[in-house]
Scaffold this active site. Structure first.
Site, PDB file in Angstrom:
ATOM      1  N   GLU A 162       0.556  -1.350   0.129  1.00  0.00           N
ATOM      2  CA  GLU A 162       0.150  -0.139   0.046  1.00  0.00           C
ATOM      3  C   GLU A 162       0.845   1.131   0.181  1.00  0.00           C
ATOM      4  O   GLU A 162       1.842   1.408   0.949  1.00  0.00           O
ATOM      5  CB  GLU A 162      -0.697   0.065   1.571  1.00  0.00           C
ATOM      6  CG  GLU A 162      -1.967  -1.242   0.866  1.00  0.00           C
ATOM      7  CD  GLU A 162      -2.880  -1.061   2.522  1.00  0.00           C
ATOM      8  OE1 GLU A 162      -2.283  -1.010   3.526  1.00  0.00           O
ATOM      9  OE2 GLU A 162      -3.922  -1.974   2.330  1.00  0.00           O
TER      10      GLU A 162
HETATM   11  C1  LIG Z   1      -7.429  -0.658   5.633  1.00  0.00           C
HETATM   12  C2  LIG Z   1      -5.861   0.244   5.434  1.00  0.00           C
HETATM   13  N1  LIG Z   1      -6.009   1.260   5.056  1.00  0.00           N
HETATM   14  C3  LIG Z   1      -4.832  -0.451   6.150  1.00  0.00           C
HETATM   15  O1  LIG Z   1      -4.750   0.247   7.157  1.00  0.00           O
HETATM   16  N2  LIG Z   1      -4.567  -1.562   5.340  1.00  0.00           N
HETATM   17  C4  LIG Z   1      -3.117  -1.982   6.978  1.00  0.00           C
HETATM   18  C5  LIG Z   1      -3.022  -3.510   6.436  1.00  0.00           C
HETATM   19  C6  LIG Z   1      -3.630  -2.575   7.794  1.00  0.00           C
HETATM   20  O2  LIG Z   1      -4.816  -2.510   8.439  1.00  0.00           O
HETATM   21  O3  LIG Z   1      -2.589  -1.978   8.537  1.00  0.00           O
END
Ligand SMILES: C[C@@H](N)C(=O)N[C@H](C)C(=O)O
EC number: 3.4.13.22
Length: 186
Positions: A162
């Protein structure tokens, strides 16, 4: 190991120029539901101080940070994971991990007027286009590298899947802790 600053701090108390738009406090998120009962972004104090460093470096170059998420209570993580149970993009609920202990930010880059710059994908685009290894156009590459360099210099590590997720490089040294962001309003 240097002394960790383990309390919680409102990030806008350290730097009011940081824009906060907690998406999970609105319906403008992948669940289409309001998940949070707060709109204040807090983090562990040491992590918040690192963000203020990144913000200063970016402001000196004519940019601002917009934070889409910061500390995330475990109950909220449970709801997110219920809706999208894929650990590539939503972590399994665990009080000793990332947002859930206040050592991670989801964020993007803006100009000084607060307009978002073009980045690889919109927030929470759960596709391979969000991976840091994905191809980026020249314009997006410049914006991505400006943000990435400032975050790295301040002591964050980017989550590989991400582009918007930055974790404190000291995250593993923090014990779990919970807080109510409403107690940190300014
Ligand atoms: C859901 C997304 N914004 C996010 O924060 N993903 C990471 C992997 C998490 O959930 O910590």
């Amino acid at each position: 190991m240097p002394q960790l600053r383990t309390g919680f701090t409102n990030i806008q108390k350290l730097d009011p120029s940081i824009i906060v738009d907690l998406r999970y406090a609105t319906t403008n998120n992948f669940t289409k539901q309001v998940i949070y009962d707060f709109t204040t972004a807090i983090a562990r104090t040491g992590t918040a101080e690192k963000l203020a460093l990144a913000s200063k470096e970016l402001k000196d170059q004519g940019y601002r940070i917009k934070v889409w998420d910061a500390y995330r209570p475990i109950k909220a993580q449970e709801k997110l994971f219920e809706v999208y149970p894929d650990p590539t993009f939503v972590a399994k609920p665990n009080p000793n991990f990332s947002h859930q202990k206040g050592v991670t930010f989801d964020l993007t880059l803006c100009d000084l007027n607060g307009n978002e710059l073009t980045m690889p994908t919109p927030f929470d685009d759960f596709s391979e286009k969000a991976y840091r290894s994905s191809h980026r156009s020249p314009e997006v590459e410049i914006n991505y590298q400006i943000l990435h360099t400032a975050m790295q210099n301040a002591g964050f590590i980017g989550y590989e899947n991400e582009w918007w997720d930055y974790r404190d490089s000291d995250m593993d040294n923090y014990e779990p802790a919970a807080a109510d962001p409403n107690d940190y309003k300014i």
